[in-house]
Motif scaffolding. Structure first.
Motif, PDB file in Angstrom:
ATOM      1  N   TRP A 147      -2.835  52.466  23.341  1.00  0.00           N
ATOM      2  CA  TRP A 147      -3.059  53.734  22.783  1.00  0.00           C
ATOM      3  C   TRP A 147      -4.590  53.662  21.928  1.00  0.00           C
ATOM      4  O   TRP A 147      -4.637  52.594  21.116  1.00  0.00           O
ATOM      5  N   THR A 148      -5.425  54.440  22.192  1.00  0.00           N
ATOM      6  CA  THR A 148      -6.698  54.265  21.320  1.00  0.00           C
ATOM      7  C   THR A 148      -6.806  55.191  19.702  1.00  0.00           C
ATOM      8  O   THR A 148      -7.590  54.830  19.145  1.00  0.00           O
ATOM      9  N   ASN A 149      -5.636  55.849  19.889  1.00  0.00           N
ATOM     10  CA  ASN A 149      -5.601  56.820  18.731  1.00  0.00           C
ATOM     11  C   ASN A 149      -3.840  56.751  18.384  1.00  0.00           C
ATOM     12  O   ASN A 149      -3.112  56.989  18.543  1.00  0.00           O
ATOM     13  N   ILE A 150      -4.090  56.231  16.940  1.00  0.00           N
ATOM     14  CA  ILE A 150      -2.932  56.030  16.236  1.00  0.00           C
ATOM     15  C   ILE A 150      -1.866  57.225  16.171  1.00  0.00           C
ATOM     16  O   ILE A 150      -0.607  56.966  16.189  1.00  0.00           O
ATOM     17  N   GLU A 151      -2.513  58.211  16.016  1.00  0.00           N
ATOM     18  CA  GLU A 151      -1.792  59.644  15.627  1.00  0.00           C
ATOM     19  C   GLU A 151      -0.808  59.563  16.899  1.00  0.00           C
ATOM     20  O   GLU A 151       0.285  60.318  16.733  1.00  0.00           O
ATOM     21  N   MET A 152      -1.143  59.163  18.105  1.00  0.00           N
ATOM     22  CA  MET A 152      -0.287  59.331  19.174  1.00  0.00           C
ATOM     23  C   MET A 152       1.390  58.619  18.847  1.00  0.00           C
ATOM     24  O   MET A 152       2.333  59.160  19.484  1.00  0.00           O
ATOM     25  N   VAL A 153       1.352  57.705  18.138  1.00  0.00           N
ATOM     26  CA  VAL A 153       2.393  56.793  18.006  1.00  0.00           C
ATOM     27  C   VAL A 153       3.437  57.905  17.286  1.00  0.00           C
ATOM     28  O   VAL A 153       4.603  58.144  17.514  1.00  0.00           O
ATOM     29  N   ASP A 154       2.953  58.804  16.214  1.00  0.00           N
ATOM     30  CA  ASP A 154       3.944  59.721  15.603  1.00  0.00           C
ATOM     31  C   ASP A 154       4.165  60.846  16.452  1.00  0.00           C
ATOM     32  O   ASP A 154       5.320  61.616  16.361  1.00  0.00           O
ATOM     33  N   GLN A 155       3.388  61.130  17.275  1.00  0.00           N
ATOM     34  CA  GLN A 155       3.426  62.545  18.055  1.00  0.00           C
ATOM     35  C   GLN A 155       4.727  61.922  19.132  1.00  0.00           C
ATOM     36  O   GLN A 155       5.651  62.813  19.599  1.00  0.00           O
ATOM     37  N   TYR A 156       4.976  60.834  19.412  1.00  0.00           N
ATOM     38  CA  TYR A 156       6.073  60.493  20.338  1.00  0.00           C
ATOM     39  C   TYR A 156       7.214  60.077  19.365  1.00  0.00           C
ATOM     40  O   TYR A 156       8.319  60.460  19.604  1.00  0.00           O
ATOM     41  N   ALA A 157       7.152  59.048  18.466  1.00  0.00           N
ATOM     42  CA  ALA A 157       8.272  58.784  17.700  1.00  0.00           C
ATOM     43  C   ALA A 157       8.765  59.724  16.716  1.00  0.00           C
ATOM     44  O   ALA A 157      10.143  59.722  16.640  1.00  0.00           O
ATOM     45  N   SER A 158       8.213  60.877  16.357  1.00  0.00           N
ATOM     46  CA  SER A 158       8.699  61.919  15.558  1.00  0.00           C
ATOM     47  C   SER A 158       8.997  63.322  16.410  1.00  0.00           C
ATOM     48  O   SER A 158       9.322  64.146  15.726  1.00  0.00           O
ATOM     49  N   ALA A 159       8.806  63.086  17.734  1.00  0.00           N
ATOM     50  CA  ALA A 159       8.943  64.156  18.346  1.00  0.00           C
ATOM     51  C   ALA A 159      10.231  64.891  18.367  1.00  0.00           C
ATOM     52  O   ALA A 159      11.381  63.989  18.228  1.00  0.00           O
ATOM     53  N   VAL A 160      10.473  65.906  18.152  1.00  0.00           N
ATOM     54  CA  VAL A 160      11.696  66.914  18.198  1.00  0.00           C
ATOM     55  C   VAL A 160      12.213  67.198  19.647  1.00  0.00           C
ATOM     56  O   VAL A 160      11.365  67.936  20.344  1.00  0.00           O
ATOM     57  N   LEU A 161      13.159  66.741  20.250  1.00  0.00           N
ATOM     58  CA  LEU A 161      13.391  67.190  21.491  1.00  0.00           C
ATOM     59  C   LEU A 161      14.656  67.858  21.674  1.00  0.00           C
ATOM     60  O   LEU A 161      15.665  67.309  20.932  1.00  0.00           O
ATOM     61  N   VAL A 162      14.646  68.965  22.052  1.00  0.00           N
ATOM     62  CA  VAL A 162      15.987  69.933  22.129  1.00  0.00           C
ATOM     63  C   VAL A 162      16.364  70.019  23.496  1.00  0.00           C
ATOM     64  O   VAL A 162      15.706  70.282  24.559  1.00  0.00           O
ATOM     65  N   VAL A 163      17.810  70.329  23.615  1.00  0.00           N
ATOM     66  CA  VAL A 163      18.292  70.780  24.738  1.00  0.00           C
ATOM     67  C   VAL A 163      18.611  72.397  24.785  1.00  0.00           C
ATOM     68  O   VAL A 163      19.243  72.838  23.598  1.00  0.00           O
TER      69      VAL A 163
END
Length: 163
Positions: A147-163
């Motif tokens: 990734w060229t943008n470090i903010e992508m890390v948090d977008q994936y790592a902290s993403a809230v996934l719901v069922v």
């Protein structure tokens, strides 16, 4: 219900382990998604991959990101053979086929992130969340993912996934 990492991993493992009615190749396709965190289209486009020699492979990720590098131990023999000479069952892999496998093996009918349906990208979320779980820094994860943008890390790592 918010999906925990353990639940996310379990549904990815269920898909990776495959459906006995599908060819063994389908399990390899999902195994490659599981251990690389690639976008589904990245493992389906041979032109994005380069065998560098020895046990080294390079991927040019989509969306203009930096190269990603893999050791052969991170890739199934099926994708390595396909990258090397274009042979094997990876030639029959399509997004629709992967999605069908996922839909028949996933533990949850549908997972969402911000009201957006998640399917095969669950592997990518799992991969990044796992990297953070094992103590990788955001810079290390950024480099791993290209990734060229470090903010992508948090977008994936902290993403809230719901069922």
């Amino acid at each position: 219900m918010i999906l925990s990492y353990a639940q996310l991993d379990a549904t990815c493992v269920a898909t990776k382990n495959g459906n006995p009615h599908y060819t063994p190749a389908s399990a390899e396709w999902c195994t490659d998604l599981y251990y690389t965190g690639c976008r589904p289209y990245e493992i389906l486009d041979r032109s994005l991959w380069t065998f560098l020699g020895g046990t080294s492979y390079r991927l040019q990720p989509l969306k203009g990101n930096n190269f990603r590098y893999f050791d052969a131990s991170q890739l199934t023999s099926g994708i390595r053979r396909w990258i090397g000479n274009g042979s094997g069952y990876y030639n029959t892999a399509t997004y629709a086929r992967l999605l069908s496998i996922h839909r028949t093996t996933t533990l949850y009918a549908q997972v969402y992130r911000d009201n957006k349906e998640m399917d095969l990208y669950l592997f990518r979320y799992r991969f990044v969340k796992y990297q953070r779980l094992i103590g990788q820094t955001d810079v290390q994860i950024q480099n791993t993912m290209g990734w060229t943008n470090i903010e992508m890390v948090d977008q994936y790592a902290s993403a809230v996934l719901v069922v």
